[in-house]
Design a protein around this motif. Structure first.
Motif, short mmCIF file in Angstrom:
data_model
loop_
_atom_site.label_atom_id
_atom_site.label_comp_id
_atom_site.label_asym_id
_atom_site.label_seq_id
_atom_site.Cartn_x
_atom_site.Cartn_y
_atom_site.Cartn_z
N GLY A 189 0.79 -1.23 0.00
CA GLY A 189 0.00 0.00 0.00
C GLY A 189 0.81 1.27 0.00
O GLY A 189 0.25 2.37 -0.02
N GLN A 190 2.15 1.16 0.03
CA GLN A 190 2.98 2.35 0.05
C GLN A 190 3.06 2.98 -1.35
O GLN A 190 2.78 2.34 -2.37
CB GLN A 190 4.39 2.00 0.53
N ILE A 191 3.47 4.24 -1.38
CA ILE A 191 3.58 4.99 -2.65
C ILE A 191 5.06 5.24 -2.94
O ILE A 191 5.82 5.67 -2.06
CB ILE A 191 2.83 6.32 -2.56
N THR A 192 5.44 4.97 -4.17
CA THR A 192 6.80 5.26 -4.63
C THR A 192 6.74 6.39 -5.66
O THR A 192 6.06 6.27 -6.67
CB THR A 192 7.44 4.02 -5.29
N VAL A 193 7.43 7.49 -5.38
CA VAL A 193 7.52 8.60 -6.32
C VAL A 193 8.87 8.51 -7.00
O VAL A 193 9.91 8.39 -6.34
CB VAL A 193 7.36 9.96 -5.61
N SER A 194 8.86 8.51 -8.34
CA SER A 194 10.11 8.21 -9.06
C SER A 194 10.25 9.06 -10.32
O SER A 194 9.26 9.41 -10.95
CB SER A 194 10.12 6.72 -9.44
N ARG A 195 11.52 9.34 -10.66
CA ARG A 195 11.83 10.02 -11.91
C ARG A 195 11.73 9.07 -13.10
O ARG A 195 11.63 9.51 -14.25
CB ARG A 195 13.23 10.63 -11.86
N CYS B 25 8.67 -2.31 -0.12
CA CYS B 25 8.72 -3.75 0.11
C CYS B 25 9.34 -4.54 -1.03
O CYS B 25 9.54 -5.75 -0.93
CB CYS B 25 7.32 -4.30 0.40
N GLY B 26 9.64 -3.88 -2.14
CA GLY B 26 10.29 -4.54 -3.26
C GLY B 26 9.35 -5.28 -4.19
O GLY B 26 9.79 -5.89 -5.17
N SER B 27 8.05 -5.23 -3.94
CA SER B 27 7.09 -5.93 -4.80
C SER B 27 7.04 -5.29 -6.17
O SER B 27 7.12 -4.07 -6.31
CB SER B 27 5.70 -5.91 -4.16
N ALA B 28 6.90 -6.13 -7.20
CA ALA B 28 6.77 -5.62 -8.57
C ALA B 28 5.32 -5.30 -8.91
O ALA B 28 5.03 -4.78 -9.99
CB ALA B 28 7.33 -6.65 -9.55
N ALA B 29 4.42 -5.64 -7.99
CA ALA B 29 2.98 -5.39 -8.24
C ALA B 29 2.65 -3.94 -7.90
O ALA B 29 2.13 -3.63 -6.82
CB ALA B 29 2.15 -6.36 -7.40
N ILE B 30 3.01 -3.06 -8.81
CA ILE B 30 2.75 -1.63 -8.59
C ILE B 30 1.99 -1.08 -9.80
O ILE B 30 2.12 -1.59 -10.91
CB ILE B 30 4.05 -0.84 -8.38
N HIS B 31 1.20 -0.05 -9.55
CA HIS B 31 0.50 0.62 -10.66
C HIS B 31 0.58 2.13 -10.46
O HIS B 31 0.61 2.62 -9.32
CB HIS B 31 -0.96 0.18 -10.76
N GLN B 32 0.62 2.85 -11.57
CA GLN B 32 0.79 4.30 -11.51
C GLN B 32 -0.51 4.97 -11.07
O GLN B 32 -1.62 4.53 -11.40
CB GLN B 32 1.23 4.87 -12.87
#
Length: 914
Positions: free
Chosen positions: A432-438, A448-455
């Motif tokens: 449930g965390q948010i990753t902000v990235s360039r 957590c390193g999970s690849a299950a992410i969506h924009q």
């Protein structure tokens, strides 16, 4: 020999040709940054029109002013860059494409996000450049090689970098807050995108029963439909009427679902409740009102959302579920009335918020959005203006800017759209965390390193990307040579309506990000060099001829393209410039435009007269070599009066026009050029110089050549002086003057006339003014005496100085049709006209109408006396004398002295009538 000109001036025949020439020849491209001199260039950024846009009068005024300044700076020798571009306009463009889909019976959800975005790009390629095409046709002297679009890849990189930096600095956050919600576009809109309109509404008084059955409390609300989301009722702690109710519970009417128990809500005390409004008790709906949200935070109240994205009631099982908010209002009021809980309904005027784009009534809605913590950015932006690094013209807009900036709220930058800069944040489906990235897409969740992410599905507010333009168009976040040379820009010309949308945000973002970038020499950048521009000129609003604001509803919208096709671009440009007084709205009038179309005709006919005489001179053996710079041209002291006078007037006008443009007094600059070209040059100089242009065999060819040389050089310089205002006709005549082989590819690349001190001759200007006044008075006297137009008459004149008119005698005789001019010591009788410098009398045998003459003199005397009284009143006013400019006071004193003489002369003339 000059090229032949068509007999009649036809703007349509020349404008398309020159507009294409300027673009095709790439005349307005700046040299590479490496070759730009170290001194500051003149850099100006076009407020990017929406790709959905079509040119309106506001655009044309804005672009006319920018083009005048850009052409003037370029002609003054400055390295000049005017940057064009368009804005992707998130909401507006998405609306256009959704309408297109609706015509096919589809919604964007039917085609999916990727296909919809592709469809928008196709629409942009096909329709998006219309307004830039109109700019090209109207001759905007921008550098088209640098044209940008706010969704270009390099600008998208800048937007992503800005978002990530602000997030890393703790200045971007995500949270649940009340936002303005557009239920048609189904997106949040900022406060600035909401217009307010007063409408007739109702104030409903509703009885809420106490939970213990001991009584009730009556609340007042304008929105009974939101009562389904109430979580409290608030009263003012100092309102004595409700002291016994503090802390009690109420049963919320209509809140029971399918016959279940109604919800119980508390009565809270809060200073927001106004004892003077309604009953003094107000319902609290934290999820549907910003003030109620604040009360809810203070009292830890639940936040119950009861509407969906389309502003329909969303309470499954409720009889109101699925109803539009206004339909729900009607049913709720009807049900309250049936339960005898509707105490009263009163008329009540309300300020309704409307979404600027869709026209929908905005719905305050609790929503999870992205925000910019704005105060740290605003502090720098306030300091930049306070410290004088940015100057506003007119000055009063600085005060408006400060008031808004010092009361600024955090900026909601997320929009629930598909078209725009996607927010560079990825949500992890695992933790449930948010990753902000360039990165375009990070490989995994940073937590957590999970690849299950969506924009994130939201896009950024359009103003976030356009707020970066002054630095992003020059390569930021990279440190480029363009940034070193062209940033900060020199000037922003814009309207008041986007002062906070765009201007303030550019200042905030520019100051924040550019302070982090060192100068070209490696020094730390100060706030002075971090600002996005040095000056902001706020132009006026264009209204209709009755000074009404233009609107489609009123049917008074003026299409500039239609006016251009009717009168020509130059005439429309000159109309706007001549009326563009700083701080004053423009009442656009076709009659004025028609007048300036006549001005263009006057210039054209003057050129034809000049070219015709040059041809005559060549046939008579007189050849003239052109001197292209009037700056270094000046006749000697033995030249005829009109030659010395016109060169002095040209230099005088050039000085005044340069000063006016430097202070954005467009109206003054345009009127100075107009008065010189029409008045000094055409009405006087051309009429006088005809007397000198004699190319016959026995003529003084040397004098004729000198006259023609002055005529050509003055006309050429006058074209250059007019060029920024009327670029098409001046380009055509300038090329014709040089027979298609001018000293530069365009008049826009030639030198703007600069005042040449040695050519200024105030004495000859004063002498000529007296001469003009004399001729005007003789003509007026002839008209009063009904002298036949072609008949020459003797004239008597008494002057206060030298009575010999020298080489001006011929001018007076020809222009006023005078047979003899007799200097006399005294003049008596009728038909006398007087000025402080002379008395003049036309000698013509005609029975004088003594009564009419007495009436004329009496009116004249009354006018002089009235003017004298006004002057004396001003000169006796100490406050006026302390504030008025010295030249104004001196002018009033001079005129007051003249009026003493005129009053005395007029009284004497009345006495002589008997």
């Amino acid at each position: 020999m000059p090229q032949d000109l068509e007999k009649a001036y036809d703007p349509g025949a020349i404008e398309d040709r020159w507009a294409a020439y300027w673009v095709n020849e790439r005349l307005f491209e700046v040299p590479s940054p490496e070759s730009v001199p170290e001194r500051d260039p003149f850099t100006i950024l076009l407020p990017p029109p929406n790709v959905t846009g079509r040119l309106h009068m506001g655009h044309m005024l804005n672009q006319t002013e920018m083009d005048i300044l850009t052409r003037w700076h370029r002609m003054c020798g400055d390295t000049t860059l005017w940057l064009p571009g368009t804005d992707h306009a998130g909401i507006a463009t998405q609306m256009m494409v959704e309408r297109q889909l609706a015509g096919e019976g589809k919604k964007r959800q039917d085609v999916g996000r990727e296909a919809f975005i592709e469809r928008v790009w196709q629409w942009k390629e096909h329709y998006g450049g219309a307004i830039l095409g109109q700019m090209k046709r109207l001759g905007a002297s921008v550098d088209w090689s640098r044209e940008y679009f706010t969704m270009d890849e390099n600008l998208s990189v800048a937007v992503r970098e800005a978002f990530v930096r602000l997030y890393e600095q703790g200045l971007i956050y995500r949270g649940k807050y009340i936002v303005n919600w557009d239920p048609i576009q189904q997106t949040a809109v900022s406060d600035l995108e909401v217009t307010h309109e007063e409408r007739a509404g109702k104030l409903y008084h509703i009885r809420y029963p106490l939970a213990d059955g001991s009584g009730s409390i009556v609340i007042a609300t304008t929105r009974p439909e939101t009562m389904l989301g109430d979580t409290a009722v608030a009263v003012n702690p100092d309102d004595a009427r409700y002291l016994a109710f503090h802390g009690k519970l109420l049963r919320l009417p209509l809140s029971g679902v399918n016959g279940g128990a109604e919800r119980e809500i508390p009565i809270v005390t809060d200073s927001w409740a106004n004892p003077e409004f309604g009953t003094g008790a107000v319902k609290v709906t934290p999820a549907h009102d910003p003030n109620d949200f604040a009360i809810g935070v203070r009292h830890n109240l639940p936040q119950l959302s009861i509407m969906d994205e389309a502003a329909r009631i969303e309470l499954p099982g409720s009889p109101y579920h699925g109803l539009d908010r206004y339909a729900a209002r009607e049913k709720i009021v009807e049900d309250l009335r049936a339960l005898d809980l509707l105490v009263d309904v009163k008329d009540h005027a309300m300020a309704i918020g409307l979404s600027q784009r869709s026209g929908a009534v905005v719905e305050p809605r609790l929503s999870t959005q992205w925000f910019v913590k704005i105060q740290p950015l605003a502090d720098k932006a306030i300091a930049a203006v306070e410290q004088g690094h940015i100057k506003f013209t007119p000055e009063q807009y600085a005060k408006t800017y400060f008031e808004w900036m010092r009361n600024i709220h955090d900026w909601c930058i997320s929009r629930q759209l598909w078209w725009g800069h996607r927010i560079p944040a990825w949500h992890c489906e695992a933790c449930g965390q948010i990753t902000v990235s360039r990165a375009d897409k990070p490989a995994s969740c940073a937590e957590c390193g999970s690849a299950a992410i969506h924009q994130d599905t939201d896009v950024l507010d359009t103003w976030f990307s356009s707020g970066l333009l002054p630095c992003s168009v020059f390569g930021w976040p990279k440190h480029t040579r363009d940034l070193d040379i062209f940033y900060p820009t020199s000037l922003l010309v814009t309207g008041f309506d986007i002062l906070f949308f765009w201007v303030a945000r550019m200042i905030m973002l520019g100051c924040h990000f550019m302070l982090e970038m060192p100068m070209a020499n490696g020094d730390k950048r100060t706030l002075k060099d971090a600002v996005p521009f040095r000056e902001v000129y706020i132009h006026a609003l264009v209204r209709d001829a009755d000074r009404q604001k233009m609107s489609k509803t009123k049917g008074n919208v003026i299409d500039p393209i239609e006016i251009v096709e009717k009168y020509g671009t130059d005439a429309v440009r000159f109309t706007l410039a001549a009326m563009a007084s700083p701080g004053t709205d423009i009442a656009f009038s076709e009659a004025r435009t028609e007048g300036y179309r006549a001005f263009a005709n006057k210039i054209w006919n003057a050129a034809r007269f000049i070219f015709m005489n040059e041809e005559r001179a060549a046939l008579g053996g007189v050849e003239v070599s052109r001197n292209t710079l009037i700056d270094s041209f000046g006749p000697d002291e033995n030249a005829p009066i009109e030659a010395r006078w016109i060169v002095s007037r040209l230099n005088h006008t050039a000085a005044d026009v340069n000063e006016a443009l430097s202070e954005y007094r467009f109206h003054e600059a345009a009127n100075l050029v107009y008065q010189f070209f029409w008045g000094d040059f055409c009405d006087w100089y051309l009429e006088i110089v005809k007397l000198r242009l004699d190319f016959t065999e026995n003529a003084d060819k040397r004098a004729a050549k000198a006259a023609l040389t002055t005529l050509l050089a003055t006309f050429e310089a006058a074209l250059r002086m007019l060029s920024p205002f009327m670029p098409f006709i001046t380009e055509e005549l300038w090329h014709a003057l040089y027979n298609g082989n001018p000293p530069a590819k365009s008049i826009a690349l030639s030198r703007y006339p600069q005042p040449f001190d040695e050519a200024l001759d105030l004495a000859v200007e004063s002498e000529m003014a007296t001469l003009q006044d004399l001729i005007v008075n003789i003509r007026a006297a002839r008209k009063e005496l009904e002298v036949p137009e072609r008949e020459s008459v003797p004239v008597r004149v008494r002057t206060t100085h030298d009575n010999s008119f020298g080489d001006a005698l011929l001018i007076i005789q020809r222009l006023a049709r005078v047979s003899t001019l007799d200097p006399v010591e005294n003049i008596e009788g009728s038909g006398i006209r007087s000025t402080p410098a002379f008395d003049v009398q036309v000698v013509y045998e005609r029975t004088v109408d003594v009564a009419a003459e007495r009436e004329r003199l009496t009116k004249e005397l009354a006018q002089f006396e009235k003017e004298q009284a006004n002057a004396q009143r001003q000169l006796a006013n100490e406050g006026f004398l302390a504030k008025a400019p010295a030249h104004i006071v001196d002018g009033i004193r001079k005129r007051a002295a003249e009026l003493v003489i005129l009053i005395e002369k007029t009284r004497r003339s009345l006495d002589q009538l008997g």
